[in-house]
Write a protein that holds these residues in place. Structure first.
Motif, PDB file in Angstrom:
ATOM      1  N   CYS A  92       0.826  -1.209   0.000  1.00 12.55           N
ATOM      2  CA  CYS A  92       0.000   0.000   0.000  1.00 12.55           C
ATOM      3  C   CYS A  92       0.858   1.256   0.000  1.00 12.55           C
ATOM      4  CB  CYS A  92      -0.933  -0.013   1.209  1.00 12.55           C
ATOM      5  SG  CYS A  92      -2.200   1.258   1.167  1.00 12.55           S
ATOM      6  N   GLN A  93       1.961   1.263   0.786  1.00 14.53           N
ATOM      7  CA  GLN A  93       2.794   2.462   0.796  1.00 14.53           C
ATOM      8  C   GLN A  93       3.488   2.671  -0.543  1.00 14.53           C
ATOM      9  OE1 GLN A  93       6.795   2.819   2.813  1.00 14.53           O
ATOM     10  NE2 GLN A  93       6.110   0.994   3.903  1.00 14.53           N
ATOM     11  N   MET A  94       3.836   1.582  -1.230  1.00 14.89           N
ATOM     12  CA  MET A  94       4.417   1.716  -2.567  1.00 14.89           C
ATOM     13  C   MET A  94       3.396   2.278  -3.547  1.00 14.89           C
ATOM     14  SD  MET A  94       7.000  -1.447  -3.373  1.00 14.89           S
ATOM     15  CE  MET A  94       5.953  -2.784  -2.861  1.00 14.89           C
ATOM     16  N   TYR A  95       2.213   1.693  -3.528  1.00 13.20           N
ATOM     17  CA  TYR A  95       1.175   2.085  -4.481  1.00 13.20           C
ATOM     18  C   TYR A  95       0.742   3.533  -4.273  1.00 13.20           C
ATOM     19  CZ  TYR A  95      -3.185   1.860  -7.185  1.00 13.20           C
ATOM     20  OH  TYR A  95      -4.188   2.087  -8.102  1.00 13.20           O
ATOM     21  N   LEU A  96       0.450   3.912  -3.036  1.00 14.45           N
ATOM     22  CA  LEU A  96      -0.013   5.277  -2.755  1.00 14.45           C
ATOM     23  C   LEU A  96       1.054   6.308  -3.067  1.00 14.45           C
ATOM     24  CD1 LEU A  96      -2.016   4.809   0.582  1.00 14.45           C
ATOM     25  CD2 LEU A  96      -2.920   5.089  -1.731  1.00 14.45           C
ATOM     26  N   THR A  97       2.312   6.006  -2.738  1.00 22.04           N
ATOM     27  CA  THR A  97       3.406   6.942  -3.012  1.00 22.04           C
ATOM     28  C   THR A  97       3.604   7.127  -4.511  1.00 22.04           C
ATOM     29  OG1 THR A  97       4.534   6.354  -0.946  1.00 22.04           O
ATOM     30  CG2 THR A  97       5.875   7.386  -2.656  1.00 22.04           C
ATOM     31  N   GLU A  98       3.472   6.044  -5.259  1.00 19.01           N
ATOM     32  CA  GLU A  98       3.754   6.092  -6.692  1.00 19.01           C
ATOM     33  C   GLU A  98       2.632   6.707  -7.518  1.00 19.01           C
ATOM     34  OE1 GLU A  98       6.732   2.197  -6.620  1.00 19.01           O
ATOM     35  OE2 GLU A  98       4.839   2.087  -7.726  1.00 19.01           O
ATOM     36  N   ILE A  99       1.413   6.730  -7.008  1.00 21.54           N
ATOM     37  CA  ILE A  99       0.317   7.322  -7.789  1.00 21.54           C
ATOM     38  C   ILE A  99       0.029   8.764  -7.369  1.00 21.54           C
ATOM     39  CG2 ILE A  99      -0.754   5.052  -8.127  1.00 21.54           C
ATOM     40  CD1 ILE A  99      -2.959   5.938  -6.155  1.00 21.54           C
ATOM     41  N   SER A 100       0.679   9.252  -6.317  1.00 21.59           N
ATOM     42  CA  SER A 100       0.334  10.564  -5.754  1.00 21.59           C
ATOM     43  C   SER A 100       1.173  11.684  -6.357  1.00 21.59           C
ATOM     44  CB  SER A 100       0.536  10.564  -4.237  1.00 21.59           C
ATOM     45  OG  SER A 100      -0.228   9.565  -3.631  1.00 21.59           O
ATOM     46  N   PRO A 101       0.591  12.860  -6.548  1.00 20.44           N
ATOM     47  CA  PRO A 101       1.378  14.045  -6.919  1.00 20.44           C
ATOM     48  C   PRO A 101       2.307  14.431  -5.764  1.00 20.44           C
ATOM     49  CG  PRO A 101      -0.979  14.401  -7.274  1.00 20.44           C
ATOM     50  CD  PRO A 101      -0.847  13.146  -6.494  1.00 20.44           C
ATOM     51  N   ASP A 102       3.439  15.028  -6.077  1.00 24.80           N
ATOM     52  CA  ASP A 102       4.443  15.340  -5.054  1.00 24.80           C
ATOM     53  C   ASP A 102       3.896  16.234  -3.939  1.00 24.80           C
ATOM     54  OD1 ASP A 102       6.279  13.888  -6.531  1.00 24.80           O
ATOM     55  OD2 ASP A 102       6.990  15.641  -7.647  1.00 24.80           O
ATOM     56  N   LYS A 103       3.015  17.167  -4.280  1.00 24.53           N
ATOM     57  CA  LYS A 103       2.559  18.152  -3.302  1.00 24.53           C
ATOM     58  C   LYS A 103       1.689  17.545  -2.190  1.00 24.53           C
ATOM     59  CE  LYS A 103       2.759  22.179  -6.349  1.00 24.53           C
ATOM     60  NZ  LYS A 103       1.983  23.274  -6.993  1.00 24.53           N
ATOM     61  N   ILE A 104       1.037  16.429  -2.481  1.00 27.72           N
ATOM     62  CA  ILE A 104       0.167  15.812  -1.464  1.00 27.72           C
ATOM     63  C   ILE A 104       0.588  14.369  -1.159  1.00 27.72           C
ATOM     64  CG2 ILE A 104      -1.822  17.264  -1.984  1.00 27.72           C
ATOM     65  CD1 ILE A 104      -2.969  14.887  -3.595  1.00 27.72           C
ATOM     66  N   ARG A 105       1.812  14.027  -1.509  1.00 31.86           N
ATOM     67  CA  ARG A 105       2.278  12.641  -1.327  1.00 31.86           C
ATOM     68  C   ARG A 105       2.253  12.222   0.144  1.00 31.86           C
ATOM     69  NH1 ARG A 105       7.210  13.002  -3.880  1.00 31.86           N
ATOM     70  NH2 ARG A 105       8.119  13.604  -1.881  1.00 31.86           N
ATOM     71  N   GLY A 106       2.655  13.127   1.028  1.00 34.13           N
ATOM     72  CA  GLY A 106       2.669  12.813   2.446  1.00 34.13           C
ATOM     73  C   GLY A 106       1.273  12.576   3.002  1.00 34.13           C
ATOM     74  N   ALA A 107       0.343  13.450   2.619  1.00 33.06           N
ATOM     75  CA  ALA A 107      -1.035  13.324   3.100  1.00 33.06           C
ATOM     76  C   ALA A 107      -1.664  12.014   2.619  1.00 33.06           C
ATOM     77  CB  ALA A 107      -1.869  14.514   2.629  1.00 33.06           C
ATOM     78  N   VAL A 108      -1.450  11.696   1.345  1.00 32.47           N
ATOM     79  CA  VAL A 108      -2.017  10.457   0.794  1.00 32.47           C
ATOM     80  C   VAL A 108      -1.386   9.245   1.475  1.00 32.47           C
ATOM     81  CG1 VAL A 108      -2.219   9.034  -1.283  1.00 32.47           C
ATOM     82  CG2 VAL A 108      -2.621  11.493  -1.428  1.00 32.47           C
ATOM     83  N   GLY A 109      -0.061   9.269   1.655  1.00 36.24           N
ATOM     84  CA  GLY A 109       0.619   8.160   2.322  1.00 36.24           C
ATOM     85  C   GLY A 109       0.191   7.985   3.768  1.00 36.24           C
ATOM     86  N   SER A 110      -0.172   9.086   4.425  1.00 36.13           N
ATOM     87  CA  SER A 110      -0.582   9.041   5.836  1.00 36.13           C
ATOM     88  C   SER A 110      -1.977   8.458   6.028  1.00 36.13           C
ATOM     89  CB  SER A 110      -0.545  10.451   6.435  1.00 36.13           C
ATOM     90  OG  SER A 110       0.747  10.989   6.387  1.00 36.13           O
ATOM     91  N   LEU A 111      -2.767   8.422   4.959  1.00 44.44           N
ATOM     92  CA  LEU A 111      -4.138   7.923   5.088  1.00 44.44           C
ATOM     93  C   LEU A 111      -4.176   6.465   5.540  1.00 44.44           C
ATOM     94  CD1 LEU A 111      -5.886   9.561   2.009  1.00 44.44           C
ATOM     95  CD2 LEU A 111      -6.291  10.065   4.429  1.00 44.44           C
ATOM     96  N   TYR A 112      -3.142   5.698   5.181  1.00 42.58           N
ATOM     97  CA  TYR A 112      -3.075   4.307   5.616  1.00 42.58           C
ATOM     98  C   TYR A 112      -3.113   4.245   7.137  1.00 42.58           C
ATOM     99  CZ  TYR A 112      -1.307  -0.468   6.252  1.00 42.58           C
ATOM    100  OH  TYR A 112      -1.157  -1.783   6.628  1.00 42.58           O
ATOM    101  N   HIS A 113      -2.307   5.104   7.802  1.00 44.09           N
ATOM    102  CA  HIS A 113      -2.281   5.084   9.269  1.00 44.09           C
ATOM    103  C   HIS A 113      -3.571   5.645   9.850  1.00 44.09           C
ATOM    104  CE1 HIS A 113      -0.408   4.754  13.181  1.00 44.09           C
ATOM    105  NE2 HIS A 113      -0.838   5.975  13.461  1.00 44.09           N
ATOM    106  N   PHE A 114      -4.178   6.601   9.158  1.00 39.08           N
ATOM    107  CA  PHE A 114      -5.460   7.132   9.626  1.00 39.08           C
ATOM    108  C   PHE A 114      -6.506   6.015   9.675  1.00 39.08           C
ATOM    109  CE2 PHE A 114      -9.632   9.098   8.626  1.00 39.08           C
ATOM    110  CZ  PHE A 114      -9.766   9.865   9.779  1.00 39.08           C
ATOM    111  N   VAL A 115      -6.569   5.203   8.617  1.00 39.98           N
ATOM    112  CA  VAL A 115      -7.495   4.069   8.604  1.00 39.98           C
ATOM    113  C   VAL A 115      -7.085   3.051   9.671  1.00 39.98           C
ATOM    114  CG1 VAL A 115      -8.406   2.159   7.218  1.00 39.98           C
ATOM    115  CG2 VAL A 115      -8.053   4.402   6.168  1.00 39.98           C
TER     116      VAL A 115
END
Length: 464
Positions: free
Chosen positions: A130-153
């Motif tokens: 999941c961290q690979m997939y989310l990091t690789e599909i995300s734009p650079d400006k929101i990469r951290g926020a998208v990657g953090s959603l895993y821990h939020f869930v």
């Protein structure tokens, strides 16, 4: 961003993060009921120490499965792809669920342990893929926020596991608690095929230029992808010029070796700061503080809900404040609150009963500071810091370390705490201080940096 991007982020975060968090917290609330079932099977009514060892193994075997799963991430991620591997991983948990659910009916403790073990494999594969997939599909400006959603869930599902434990944690119904994770697994199986594969996997790993372009277009919708596609092609070119596709080659590159050290320390800090003692054994801890069973339940659920709120704040600020700032705030806060926990517990044992409320507040604050940075950032930073060719091996190593640390805490923390009481917190303070000093000196800031800018940190001097 297109609807397919939001669907991909939603279904991978929910389907993957839920399994990890739920199975981490699920044995906390119904602990005494399940321990009683184990004691009846093992005839351990008089031997509480041996029962503690067996219960610690029950908790820790989830992490042992996690260690095995972490070693499988590279093979599945690079062979089957990020999306397809996440898809097939659901069958592991769907096989583990009935094994745990029917363990009471068959009176088989081994079945229960086996189900916990395979749920750990599933959780570890989810954490890495999941961290690979989310990091690789995300734009650079929101990469951290998208990657953090895993821990939020992850923290949301811990709350759900605790509520499920309260509602179903009776002697007759506790096996049904383990059926609930089937629903997000089935949801992911149904929706994941509609999500695009990672464009970086398609281009850099498989060399499928046209499919990578189509995938990126699906993720971005009507946005102009010319600039992002050019950056993707530049990353592909740079990656091919680098050494660093094996563990030996990573260590030969000083900058990349430093990045791996930082990611290992972050994952160790996430597990060994004391948080797992609270997640796994908070029922036992509050019982020591003479808190009533119902009051303890509400405190535990409230604490996890507090973590959800703080984690949401971290998701919203991780790209603006940066990774280093949040990690430093998190570790310093953990050190201070752990000291407060020691003093309040000691005063309570000396007879100052009102100090239990100060202790509970300290535990809440501890949980909150963990969620500020140390909970969220290690979930995605390894995928962010490493170039594509060495990403999977770096994630395998860091997650193996993370799960190993989790295993040690799950296996030994309860027994050690029984021997040295609150002084176990001194160990956590020392470790947190060491982690803080190492990361303050070595951790680079990667917030909003493009893959090309991150790769530039690892390039060899041309003369080498």
């Amino acid at each position: 961003m297109s609807p397919k991007f939001f669907l991909a982020v939603f279904i991978t975060s929910v389907g993957s993060g839920f399994q990890h968090g739920y199975h981490t917290g699920v044995v906390n609330i119904p602990a005494e009921v399940i321990r009683e079932w184990i004691s009846l099977l093992k005839t351990l009514h008089e031997d509480s120490t041996e029962l503690d060892v067996i219960w610690s193994t029950t908790v820790a075997i989830f992490s042992l499965g996690g260690i095995i799963g972490s070693l499988m991430i590279g093979f599945f991620g690079d062979t089957c792809g990020r999306k397809r591997s996440l898809f097939w991983n659901n069958f592991i948990i769907l096989a583990a669920i009935p094994v745990m659910a029917f363990s009471k009916k068959t009176e088989s403790f081994v079945m229960f342990l086996s189900g916990r073990f395979f749920s750990g494999i599933n959780a570890s594969l989810n954490a890495g893929l999941c961290q690979m997939y989310l990091t690789e599909i995300s734009p650079d400006k929101i990469r951290g926020a998208v990657g953090s959603l895993y821990h939020f869930v992850y923290v949301c599902s811990i709350v759900m596991s605790q509520i499920a434990g309260f509602l179903l944690g009776s002697d007759e119904n506790w096996p049904y608690i383990f059926v609930i994770p089937a629903f997000p697994a089935l949801l992911q199986l149904f929706l994941l095929p509609f999500c695009p594969e990672s464009p970086k996997f398609l281009l850099i790993t498989q060399g499928k230029d046209s499919e990578a372009t189509k995938s990126l277009q699906k993720l971005r919708g009507r946005e102009d992808i010319t600039h992002e596609l050019r950056l993707l092609e530049e990353e592909d070119s740079l990656v091919k010029q680098m050494r660093g596709s094996s563990l030996k080659m990573i260590f030969q590159n000083p900058a990349m070796a430093n990045a791996l050290l930082c990611c290992i320390v972050l994952n160790m800090a996430q597990q060994m700061c004391g948080i797992n003692m609270i997640v796994y054994y908070s029922t036992h801890i509050f019982d020591e503080m003479k808190v009533g069973a119902l009051e303890s339940l509400f405190l535990i659920v409230g604490m996890s809900t507090f973590s959800v709120i703080i984690t949401l704040g971290s998701v919203l600020t991780v790209d603006s404040l940066g990774r280093r700032t949040l990690i430093e705030i998190s570790l310093l806060g953990l050190i201070v609150t752990t000291i407060l926990m020691i003093f309040s517990f000691q005063f309570f044992e000396y007879g100052l009963c009102s100090m239990k409320y100060f202790y509970i507040c300290s535990v809440y604050l501890f949980n909150g500071f963990h969620s500020v940075g140390l909970g969220t950032i290690p979930r995605f930073i390894t995928a962010e810091m490493f170039p594509h060719t060495s990403r999977t091996i770096a994630i395998c190593v860091t997650l193996a370390v993370s799960w190993s640390a989790n295993f040690l805490i799950g296996e030994g923390a309860l027994i050690l705490r029984r021997e040295i009481r609150s002084y176990i917190c001194i160990i956590y303070i020392f470790l947190d201080l060491v982690f803080f000093l190492i990361l303050r000196q070595r951790l680079p800031e990667t917030s909003k940096l493009s893959a090309k800018e991150i790769i530039s940190m690892y390039e060899y001097n041309r003369e080498q």
